[in-house]
Design a protein around this motif. Structure first.
Motif, short mmCIF file in Angstrom:
data_model
loop_
_atom_site.label_atom_id
_atom_site.label_comp_id
_atom_site.label_asym_id
_atom_site.label_seq_id
_atom_site.Cartn_x
_atom_site.Cartn_y
_atom_site.Cartn_z
N CYS A 165 78.90 15.27 27.26
CA CYS A 165 78.05 16.47 27.21
C CYS A 165 76.81 16.34 28.08
O CYS A 165 75.72 16.76 27.70
CB CYS A 165 77.67 16.77 25.76
N GLY A 166 76.98 15.76 29.26
CA GLY A 166 75.86 15.65 30.18
C GLY A 166 74.76 14.77 29.62
O GLY A 166 74.99 13.89 28.81
N VAL A 167 73.53 15.03 30.06
CA VAL A 167 72.35 14.35 29.53
C VAL A 167 71.39 15.42 29.03
O VAL A 167 71.65 16.61 29.14
CB VAL A 167 71.69 13.45 30.60
N ASP A 168 70.26 14.97 28.50
CA ASP A 168 69.37 15.92 27.82
C ASP A 168 68.92 17.09 28.69
O ASP A 168 68.70 18.18 28.18
CB ASP A 168 68.15 15.17 27.27
N ASP A 169 68.77 16.88 30.00
CA ASP A 169 68.23 17.95 30.82
C ASP A 169 69.14 18.35 31.97
O ASP A 169 68.70 18.98 32.93
CB ASP A 169 66.85 17.57 31.37
N TRP A 170 70.43 18.01 31.88
CA TRP A 170 71.33 18.35 33.00
C TRP A 170 72.76 18.42 32.51
O TRP A 170 73.13 17.85 31.48
CB TRP A 170 71.20 17.32 34.11
N GLY A 171 73.58 19.12 33.29
CA GLY A 171 74.98 19.30 32.90
C GLY A 171 75.09 20.12 31.63
O GLY A 171 74.26 21.00 31.35
N LEU A 172 76.09 19.83 30.83
CA LEU A 172 76.28 20.56 29.57
C LEU A 172 75.11 20.35 28.61
O LEU A 172 74.94 21.12 27.66
CB LEU A 172 77.58 20.13 28.90
N GLY A 186 77.47 9.31 24.45
CA GLY A 186 76.21 8.61 24.68
C GLY A 186 75.35 9.33 25.71
O GLY A 186 75.70 10.40 26.20
N GLU A 187 74.21 8.76 26.02
CA GLU A 187 73.28 9.25 27.05
C GLU A 187 72.57 10.55 26.69
O GLU A 187 71.92 11.14 27.54
CB GLU A 187 74.01 9.43 28.41
N ASN A 188 72.69 11.03 25.47
CA ASN A 188 72.13 12.33 25.13
C ASN A 188 71.54 12.28 23.72
O ASN A 188 72.27 12.37 22.72
CB ASN A 188 73.21 13.41 25.23
N LYS A 189 70.22 12.14 23.63
CA LYS A 189 69.56 12.03 22.33
C LYS A 189 69.67 13.31 21.51
O LYS A 189 69.77 13.28 20.29
CB LYS A 189 68.10 11.64 22.52
N GLU A 190 69.63 14.46 22.18
CA GLU A 190 69.73 15.73 21.47
C GLU A 190 71.13 15.89 20.86
O GLU A 190 71.27 16.45 19.77
CB GLU A 190 69.42 16.90 22.40
#
Length: 260
Positions: free
Chosen positions: A55-62, A80-84
């Motif tokens: 799902c991308g990262v917090d500010d890019w992609g999905l 991973g890579e996405n805290k939200e």
């Protein structure tokens, strides 16, 4: 001649409704159809069920759709890579169908090939087959929705019996993909690692929308170099070669004086 070109990303995604299911290409931040994702964000479409490797990262992609709380469910192999993403999943705001990566790829390919389901050894003897994987939490630490038990059968292969778990194919309402080059008929060529899940996602969508860095005329692509035939693609937009491409993690090697 069937010209599948569309003028803008906004026009290309304009009929994607709230509650739609989407297969989205990309692996990490490689091959993300960012122009189409941003157009979907601007449009305000919500309650989406998305199938994508991650799902991308917090500010890019999905991740930008996730941050705006436009995604109801993710079917992914890596989260991973996405805290939200972590926050929404653990708080019960987001449903997650965690799927082994190879299985996810084959589910998309099967859906695009008209195959309803298939058996695989991947996941046998784990919660993938036995059920109980959390799909949605209740917000207080409990499991509100868990994965179901799947059918497991024994097949003899090369004279040796093995157990296999039944996996259902995936077909979505729409697909969003990114390619290096495409022609007006929708034939696509992908660039190296950006090929990843893009052809599979394209196959699985009932309506496939492709963004390409370079749009060429029919006949300009070498038929032997085409990775995805235009029969799977319904709309195509040109986004240019200078479109932003991010790197998840930059790594450097520090060389001290005197080292080769």
């Amino acid at each position: 001649m069937i010209d599948k070109t569309v003028g803008t990303a906004a026009e290309a995604v304009s009929d994607i409704p709230d509650g739609a299911s989407l297969a989205v290409g990309g692996f990490g931040l490689s091959g993300n159809p960012i122009a189409l994702i941003e157009a979907l964000l601007a449009q305000g479409t919500s309650d989406l069920s998305i199938v994508s490797n991650n799902c991308g990262v917090d500010d890019w992609g999905l991740g930008i759709l996730l941050d705006a709380k436009r995604i109801r469910k993710m079917t992914s192999s890596y989260v991973g890579e996405n805290k939200e993403f972590e926050r929404q999943f653990l708080s019960g705001e987001l449903e997650l169908e965690l799927t082994p990566q190879g299985t996810l790829a084959e589910k998309l390919r099967a859906g695009g090939s008209g195959i309803a389901a298939f058996y695989t050894q991947t996941g046998v003897g784990t919660q993938v087959a036995e059920g109980g994987l959390p799909r949605r939490y209740d917000g207080v630490g409990g499991i509100a929705v868990a994965s179901p038990v799947k059918d497991v059968r024994t097949f003899e292969v090369s004279g040796t019996p093995h157990e296999y778990v039944l996996e259902e194919a995936i077909v979505t309402d729409f697909a969003l993909v990114h390619a290096l080059r495409g022609d007006r008929h929708g034939n696509l060529v992908f660039n190296k690692a950006a090929r990843n899940f893009n052809p599979l996602a394209a196959m699985a969508g009932r309506v496939c929308i492709a963004q390409v860095e370079e749009l060429v005329e029919p006949g300009e692509l070498d038929p032997d170099q085409i990775h995805l035939p235009g029969i799977y693609v319904h709309r195509i937009i040109e986004v240019g070669t200078d479109i932003e491409k991010r790197i998840e993690r930059r790594t450097v090697t520090v060389v001290t004086e005197g080292e080769n």
